[in-house]
Write a protein that holds these residues in place. Structure first.
Motif, PDB file in Angstrom:
ATOM      1  N   ALA A 402     101.247   6.545  33.116  1.00 34.24           N
ATOM      2  CA  ALA A 402     101.113   7.269  34.232  1.00 34.24           C
ATOM      3  C   ALA A 402     101.922   6.395  35.303  1.00 34.24           C
ATOM      4  O   ALA A 402     102.524   7.105  36.465  1.00 34.24           O
ATOM      5  N   GLU A 403     101.481   5.045  35.671  1.00 36.47           N
ATOM      6  CA  GLU A 403     102.131   4.291  36.428  1.00 36.47           C
ATOM      7  C   GLU A 403     103.439   4.224  36.419  1.00 36.47           C
ATOM      8  O   GLU A 403     104.351   4.319  37.578  1.00 36.47           O
ATOM      9  N   LEU A 404     104.042   4.193  35.133  1.00 34.42           N
ATOM     10  CA  LEU A 404     105.547   4.183  35.186  1.00 34.42           C
ATOM     11  C   LEU A 404     106.094   5.454  35.649  1.00 34.42           C
ATOM     12  O   LEU A 404     106.999   5.232  36.330  1.00 34.42           O
ATOM     13  N   CYS A 405     105.438   6.624  35.106  1.00 32.86           N
ATOM     14  CA  CYS A 405     105.832   7.856  35.684  1.00 32.86           C
ATOM     15  C   CYS A 405     105.910   7.808  37.374  1.00 32.86           C
ATOM     16  O   CYS A 405     106.864   8.444  37.902  1.00 32.86           O
ATOM     17  N   THR A 406     104.936   7.349  37.988  1.00 30.71           N
ATOM     18  CA  THR A 406     104.644   7.281  39.292  1.00 30.71           C
ATOM     19  C   THR A 406     105.940   6.437  39.689  1.00 30.71           C
ATOM     20  O   THR A 406     106.513   7.031  40.866  1.00 30.71           O
ATOM     21  N   VAL A 407     106.461   5.602  39.107  1.00 35.07           N
ATOM     22  CA  VAL A 407     107.710   4.627  39.769  1.00 35.07           C
ATOM     23  C   VAL A 407     108.803   5.399  39.678  1.00 35.07           C
ATOM     24  O   VAL A 407     109.784   5.493  40.644  1.00 35.07           O
ATOM     25  N   ALA A 408     109.102   6.224  38.538  1.00 35.52           N
ATOM     26  CA  ALA A 408     110.251   7.084  38.311  1.00 35.52           C
ATOM     27  C   ALA A 408     110.222   8.075  39.296  1.00 35.52           C
ATOM     28  O   ALA A 408     111.327   8.431  39.700  1.00 35.52           O
ATOM     29  N   GLU A 409     108.923   8.655  39.431  1.00 36.35           N
ATOM     30  CA  GLU A 409     109.000   9.911  40.555  1.00 36.35           C
ATOM     31  C   GLU A 409     109.615   9.563  41.838  1.00 36.35           C
ATOM     32  O   GLU A 409     110.249  10.156  42.531  1.00 36.35           O
ATOM     33  N   ALA A 415     116.063   8.327  45.855  1.00 38.03           N
ATOM     34  CA  ALA A 415     117.786   8.766  45.570  1.00 38.03           C
ATOM     35  C   ALA A 415     117.964   9.821  46.375  1.00 38.03           C
ATOM     36  O   ALA A 415     118.994   9.907  46.696  1.00 38.03           O
ATOM     37  N   ALA A 416     117.134  11.009  46.317  1.00 37.97           N
ATOM     38  CA  ALA A 416     117.476  12.209  47.100  1.00 37.97           C
ATOM     39  C   ALA A 416     117.457  11.997  48.642  1.00 37.97           C
ATOM     40  O   ALA A 416     118.440  12.482  49.332  1.00 37.97           O
ATOM     41  N   SER A 417     116.537  11.053  49.103  1.00 39.14           N
ATOM     42  CA  SER A 417     116.536  10.922  50.599  1.00 39.14           C
ATOM     43  C   SER A 417     117.834   9.957  50.888  1.00 39.14           C
ATOM     44  O   SER A 417     118.288  10.241  52.032  1.00 39.14           O
ATOM     45  N   GLY A 418     118.138   9.128  49.825  1.00 35.88           N
ATOM     46  CA  GLY A 418     119.571   8.252  50.450  1.00 35.88           C
ATOM     47  C   GLY A 418     120.833   9.323  50.339  1.00 35.88           C
ATOM     48  O   GLY A 418     121.750   9.161  50.995  1.00 35.88           O
ATOM     49  N   ILE A 441     118.326  -0.320  48.389  1.00 33.31           N
ATOM     50  CA  ILE A 441     117.331  -1.065  48.243  1.00 33.31           C
ATOM     51  C   ILE A 441     116.206  -0.572  47.727  1.00 33.31           C
ATOM     52  O   ILE A 441     115.771  -1.496  46.682  1.00 33.31           O
ATOM     53  N   ARG A 442     115.462   0.321  48.010  1.00 29.81           N
ATOM     54  CA  ARG A 442     114.434   0.797  47.422  1.00 29.81           C
ATOM     55  C   ARG A 442     114.619   1.338  45.852  1.00 29.81           C
ATOM     56  O   ARG A 442     113.881   1.150  45.050  1.00 29.81           O
ATOM     57  N   LEU A 443     115.580   1.640  45.606  1.00 29.18           N
ATOM     58  CA  LEU A 443     116.128   2.194  44.218  1.00 29.18           C
ATOM     59  C   LEU A 443     116.193   0.933  43.404  1.00 29.18           C
ATOM     60  O   LEU A 443     115.783   1.127  41.970  1.00 29.18           O
ATOM     61  N   ILE A 444     116.628  -0.174  43.779  1.00 30.81           N
ATOM     62  CA  ILE A 444     116.638  -1.268  43.009  1.00 30.81           C
ATOM     63  C   ILE A 444     115.343  -1.699  42.911  1.00 30.81           C
ATOM     64  O   ILE A 444     115.026  -2.291  41.612  1.00 30.81           O
ATOM     65  N   ASP A 445     114.654  -1.803  43.530  1.00 32.48           N
ATOM     66  CA  ASP A 445     113.159  -2.059  43.803  1.00 32.48           C
ATOM     67  C   ASP A 445     112.356  -1.510  42.694  1.00 32.48           C
ATOM     68  O   ASP A 445     111.499  -1.834  42.190  1.00 32.48           O
ATOM     69  N   ALA A 446     112.645  -0.276  42.843  1.00 35.53           N
ATOM     70  CA  ALA A 446     112.031   0.740  41.891  1.00 35.53           C
ATOM     71  C   ALA A 446     112.296   0.419  40.416  1.00 35.53           C
ATOM     72  O   ALA A 446     111.493   0.555  39.322  1.00 35.53           O
ATOM     73  N   GLU A 447     113.620   0.058  40.141  1.00 34.65           N
ATOM     74  CA  GLU A 447     114.221  -0.229  38.859  1.00 34.65           C
ATOM     75  C   GLU A 447     113.412  -1.676  38.448  1.00 34.65           C
ATOM     76  O   GLU A 447     113.071  -1.682  37.097  1.00 34.65           O
ATOM     77  N   ARG A 487     119.408   4.107  35.746  1.00 32.32           N
ATOM     78  CA  ARG A 487     120.482   4.883  36.096  1.00 32.32           C
ATOM     79  C   ARG A 487     120.316   5.060  37.463  1.00 32.32           C
ATOM     80  O   ARG A 487     121.585   5.004  38.151  1.00 32.32           O
ATOM     81  N   PHE A 488     119.351   5.239  38.033  1.00 36.50           N
ATOM     82  CA  PHE A 488     119.002   5.397  39.418  1.00 36.50           C
ATOM     83  C   PHE A 488     119.469   4.204  40.021  1.00 36.50           C
ATOM     84  O   PHE A 488     120.026   4.324  41.368  1.00 36.50           O
ATOM     85  N   ALA A 489     119.143   2.966  39.757  1.00 38.20           N
ATOM     86  CA  ALA A 489     119.616   1.656  40.298  1.00 38.20           C
ATOM     87  C   ALA A 489     121.264   1.486  40.327  1.00 38.20           C
ATOM     88  O   ALA A 489     121.722   1.206  41.413  1.00 38.20           O
ATOM     89  N   ALA A 490     121.845   1.894  39.177  1.00 35.26           N
ATOM     90  CA  ALA A 490     123.287   1.917  39.373  1.00 35.26           C
ATOM     91  C   ALA A 490     123.819   3.176  40.229  1.00 35.26           C
ATOM     92  O   ALA A 490     124.873   2.926  40.984  1.00 35.26           O
ATOM     93  N   PHE A 491     123.164   4.238  40.397  1.00 41.83           N
ATOM     94  CA  PHE A 491     123.434   5.303  41.365  1.00 41.83           C
ATOM     95  C   PHE A 491     123.382   4.440  42.656  1.00 41.83           C
ATOM     96  O   PHE A 491     124.249   4.874  43.554  1.00 41.83           O
ATOM     97  N   GLY A 492     122.215   3.901  43.005  1.00 38.00           N
ATOM     98  CA  GLY A 492     122.086   3.329  44.060  1.00 38.00           C
ATOM     99  C   GLY A 492     123.519   2.491  44.608  1.00 38.00           C
ATOM    100  O   GLY A 492     123.747   2.329  45.789  1.00 38.00           O
TER     101      GLY A 492
END
Length: 505
Positions: A402-409, A415-418, A441-447, A487-492
């Motif tokens: 559940a914690e991992l899914c929260t991070v992915a969410e 990504a959407a706000s960026g 930066i926040r996407l990299i932190d999330a990864e 993938r989202f970090a690479a997207f960032g």
């Protein structure tokens, strides 16, 4: 027959003909009438008028003079008015082309318009400018005369307008006068615009320019095709290929808007005495804005992809939450729903790539589409694995998932706000560029956070002594979700490059 043709035709060289004699005499009579006119009324050469004729001539000339300046250096629009056969006759030769004449007969409040043109499309355009008046038009009849037009023909149009009051009659006469300037070089402008957009849209642009009292003569005066070609070479040399139409590069609506703006900029610059260089710069900047909007529309499709990725994470989170609460969790329904979401995202990706290719958009946008699609694929795989997890999975494992899914969410939301902020960066909004770069930066932190939680889950499985089905499903689910955040970090990183290009422009 050949003798008749020679007598009635109009040849640019060789022996005279009856038709050429009539037209030459017609022009000479006009010059003679102008030189013998009793006075100039609002710019019209007039003679033999009755007192009741003067308001009608003045109304026609009011309209003509309101737009006369839009012909710029082109000759034409000289007007002659006289009384003959119990009627007021107003004649204007428009430009310098043979068989391009308008004669207006006024008898009390009745107006008859006789118009000839070598171009059928221009004759239809002329009629369209009076759709607000209850006039009836007949003709568009094709007449043949050697030497006239591209196919030795011209068209004769007759219009009738019966007004109830002199004021209505004068309004129609003013509209007639105002419309004539937009006929000069109309076909030349149409041919030019047809190299950039479809021929139907070229005609619509010219009609718009006439109704807006902008016209096309200023555009032609400043170079027309050279103006557009220079804008493409300087502002978009890699985006718009040689000979490529603007509606293919920008999309139909954007291309039409850009050409309208180019006509307006040309006219306003000439009227204000601004330099050609200023107009070129303005048109180039406008082209760049339209290209940025094309990129913005493609980024909006990427935003839809990310929204679907968010839906996938949310569905997985709800499934895990149901298992934690010991509530019914329908794995088959989860798989079906997430499969449908993934298919929708695939369609968006395919359509967007086609648009990137068609519009020759930045390659970076295509790469953003790819990374978003990869994230969606990983999350759909994660949903498939989540559906296979045993219903009695250890609570500690479910809590970690559940914690991992929260991070992915959170990563999908960031990504959407960026992307949303990046869409507005070309408009020069500094705050949006800062928001977009902050999202990177926040996407990299999330990864990094997802990677840490995935390793914690792996360690928990190896130390817990769980059964094979539980161990494999939990580890594979965690890895799939963590790969999505990769993938989202690479997207960032790609998003940052895209933003820096806009800021450097």
């Amino acid at each position: 027959m050949s003798r008749i043709s020679r007598l009635t035709g109009v040849a640019d060289a060789g022996s005279d003909s009856l038709h050429r004699l009539v037209m030459d005499l017609h022009k000479q009579l006009n010059r003679l009438a102008a030189s013998c006119s009793e006075e100039a009324l609002e710019g019209a050469h007039v003679f033999g008028l009755h007192s009741e004729d003067r308001p009608a001539v003045a109304a026609f000339m009011k309209g003509l003079n309101a737009t006369r300046g839009l012909k710029f250096n082109h000759p034409g629009l000289d007007t002659m008015a006289t009384r003959a056969g119990g009627r007021l006759l107003i004649q204007n030769d428009i430009g310098t082309t043979d068989a391009h004449v308008v004669v207006i007969a006024v008898k009390k409040n009745a107006v008859t318009v006789t118009y000839t043109d070598v171009h059928l499309a221009r004759a239809k355009f002329f009629i369209s400018l009076f759709d607000e008046f209850e006039a009836t038009w007949s003709g568009l009849d094709r007449h043949t005369a050697a030497g006239l037009g591209e196919d030795n023909s011209f068209y004769l149009v007759t219009g009738q307008f019966q007004a109830d009051h002199a004021a209505d009659r004068n309004e129609f006469l003013a509209a007639l006068g105002a419309a004539l300037v937009f006929l000069i070089d109309w076909n030349k402008a149409r041919k030019l615009l047809r190299t950039w957009v479809a021929k139907e849209d070229a005609a619509r642009i010219l009609e718009w320019a006439a109704r807006q009292r902008i016209g096309h003569r200023g555009f032609l005066e400043l170079g027309g095709n050279d103006l557009l070609g220079s804008a493409v070479r300087n502002a978009a040399p890699t985006r718009i290929g040689f000979g490529e139409r603007l509606d293919q590069a920008l999309g139909r609506n954007a291309a039409i808007d850009f050409l309208k703006a180019s006509l307006r900029a040309s006219t306003e610059a000439l009227l204000a005495g601004r330099s050609v260089r200023t107009v070129r710069d303005q048109i180039e900047a406008d082209l760049m804005r339209h290209l940025d909007r094309v990129d913005g529309a493609l980024l909006a499709a990427v935003l839809r992809q990310i929204g679907l990725a968010h839906d996938l994470v949310a569905a997985i989170s709800r499934h895990v939450a149901a298992l934690r609460a010991d509530q019914p969790a329908d794995g088959k329904l989860l798989t079906q729903r997430c499969g449908a979401i993934e298919q929708k995202a695939d369609r968006i990706a395919i359509e967007s790539r086609n648009e990137v290719d068609r519009l020759n958009a930045r390659p970076l946008i295509g790469q953003l589409i790819d990374r978003a699609e990869e994230a969606v694929d990983e999350l759909e795989q994660a949903a498939f694995i989540a559906a296979l997890m045993p219903e009695r999975t250890d609570p500690s494992l479910l809590a970690s998932l559940a914690e991992l899914c929260t991070v992915a969410e959170t990563a999908t939301e960031v990504a959407a706000s960026g992307v949303a902020a990046a869409i507005d960066v070309p408009e020069g909004r500094r705050a949006d560029s800062e928001d977009a770069l902050s999202a990177v930066i926040r996407l990299i932190d999330a990864e990094h956070a997802a990677d840490s939680r995935e390793r914690a889950i792996t360690a928990l499985v190896f130390r817990g002594g769980f059964d094979v089905a539980t161990s494999l499903s939990v580890i594979e689910l965690a890895r799939a979700v963590e790969r999505a955040t990769d993938r989202f970090a690479a997207f960032g990183h790609l998003l940052r490059r895209h933003i820096m290009i806009d800021l450097a422009a």
